[in-house]
Motif scaffolding. Structure first.
Motif, short mmCIF file in Angstrom:
data_model
loop_
_atom_site.label_atom_id
_atom_site.label_comp_id
_atom_site.label_asym_id
_atom_site.label_seq_id
_atom_site.Cartn_x
_atom_site.Cartn_y
_atom_site.Cartn_z
N MET A 92 -34.80 22.37 97.83
CA MET A 92 -36.59 23.38 98.14
C MET A 92 -37.19 23.35 98.90
N PHE A 93 -36.84 21.97 99.45
CA PHE A 93 -37.88 21.55 100.72
C PHE A 93 -36.94 22.25 101.93
N TYR A 94 -35.81 22.35 101.96
CA TYR A 94 -35.37 22.50 102.98
C TYR A 94 -35.08 24.20 103.10
N LYS A 95 -35.66 24.66 101.78
CA LYS A 95 -35.86 26.54 101.66
C LYS A 95 -37.32 26.47 102.77
N ASN A 96 -38.27 26.10 101.77
CA ASN A 96 -39.54 26.19 102.26
C ASN A 96 -40.22 25.75 103.71
N PHE A 97 -39.27 25.04 103.99
CA PHE A 97 -39.79 23.74 105.78
C PHE A 97 -38.29 24.39 106.74
#
Length: 396
Positions: A340-345
């Protein structure tokens, strides 16, 4: 709540829906780490009341989500995930260690495949046909299933414990102390490490498909079809039910453990192969999503039911499935948070569809290699383990 898109809502530069998903998954992940101890040490007393309490707390959190304005209601998704993560282990504890665990586990496992789509269809109806907002929809949807929950927990409590023959064929299951958990870990460290990596990939991929199904369906032209969520999961559920139930026919536990590896391997390949066919316009979007889901759950479902049950039986290691499932789950959902963090940031500009396609290839390549390595490790371990067991019997 994943059926709602919460379009154009952002806080702190992050999509509101991503914040909701991350909050819930963090709660769920923490729950899995707590479950390593709590579920593995749980006995047979008060399981039913514990299930009702945990789900009741999760439903109250959805009420808090409905009545609290955004962005302050994000925290309630954390408190929704925190109790829910321990429910699965308590439910499966009724079923493990039996000659028919595969059949029972298959029936249990298709619940989260079918319900994943069915609950989204109900949620969409609650929003679009009944007129509730996206914030009240999760609570209303959950409340609709309160009476069935009471009925089925009561039925679970009526299941008799494993018989003496069950314990002879599948090994006795007991609560595990911290010392016993460490002993099992030290005995099978390389193999469990490989399995946890595979399961983390499957969990992250499954969560992404589940949480952003609405966005993926919109991207392929099915954004206005609430029934699509259920329609695509029904054939997946039925096929998985048949596959998992057929493993019941394999009486040799060691052989069944290796067969489970192969089922996971084939499922992982199906994810990558169907995605490639979809990109080359060989498969229609609905066919692709069904095949991706089938391959995903061929890998995911065994970990949540029959894989570790056969693992314990194959090595005749007195323990319980709850510990192994929650050990894998804890790191699996940790991987989901990372995605989730990788996709967003890291890839905020990439579309949900393109990210899903890319993730399917990564999961296929890495997962296939690691599950083959795991199969080799445990096949070799079984050979030496038989010798060790023979020495123990001889000395007795």
């Amino acid at each position: 709540f994943a059926v709602a898109t919460f379009e154009s809502m952002q806080f702190w530069g992050i999509d509101y829906k991503i914040l909701l998903i991350v909050a819930q998954v963090i709660g769920y992940t923490l729950s899995k780490f707590l479950g390593i101890k709590i579920v593995s040490e749980a006995g047979t007393k008060s399981r039913g009341w514990s299930i009702l309490l945990l789900i009741g707390l999760a439903e109250l959190a959805l009420l808090g989500f409905a009545v609290t304005p955004a962005p302050f209601n994000i925290s309630f998704l954390f408190f929704n995930g925190l109790p829910l993560g321990m429910v699965w282990g308590l439910v499966f504890s009724y079923l493990e260690g039996r000659r028919v665990t595969e059949v029972l586990g298959a029936g249990l496992s298709i619940s989260f495949i079918f319900s994943s789509g069915f609950v989204k269809t109900i949620g969409a109806i609650v929003m679009y046909e009944w007129g509730f907002s996206a914030f009240w929809m999760p609570f209303i949807t959950g409340f609709l299933f309160a009476l069935p929950l009471l009925l089925f927990v009561w039925m679970l409590e009526r299941i008799p414990p494993p018989s003496v023959l069950d314990e002879q064929l599948r090994t006795k299951r007991i609560p595990m102390s911290g010392k016993e958990r460490w002993s099992l870990l030290n005995t099978f460290t390389p193999g469990l490490f490989l399995l946890i990596i595979v399961y983390a990939l499957l969990t992250a991929f499954r969560d992404f498909r589940d949480n952003f199904a609405a966005e993926i369906w919109q991207a392929v032209g099915y954004g206005d079809s609430p029934e699509i969520f259920t329609a695509t999961e029904i054939p997946i559920s039925l096929v998985i039910l048949v596959i998992m139930s057929l493993v019941f026919l394999i009486k040799d536990n060691a052989q069944a453990l290796i067969i489970n590896h192969l089922i996971i391997f084939v499922g992982i390949l199906l994810v990558g192969g169907s995605t490639m066919a979809f990109q080359q316009n060989i498969l229609a979007p609905t066919t692709w999503m069904i095949l991706v889901g089938l391959g995903l759950y061929m890998g995911y479902v065994p970990f949540n039911s029959i894989f570790f049950d056969r693992f314990i039986a194959a090595f005749r290691y007195v323990s319980n499935v709850g510990f192994l499932i929650y050990l894998a789950d804890a790191f699996g959902y940790l991987g989901s948070v990372g995605i989730m963090f990788y996709k967003n940031f890291g890839n905020a500009q990439m579309s949900w569809l393109n990210f899903f396609v890319s993730a399917s290839y990564v999961m296929t390549i890495v997962g296939a290699v690691f599950i083959l390595l795991s199969m080799y490790y445990f096949s070799q371990k079984l050979k030496t383990w038989d010798k060790e067991e023979a020495v123990v019997v001889a000395s007795d």
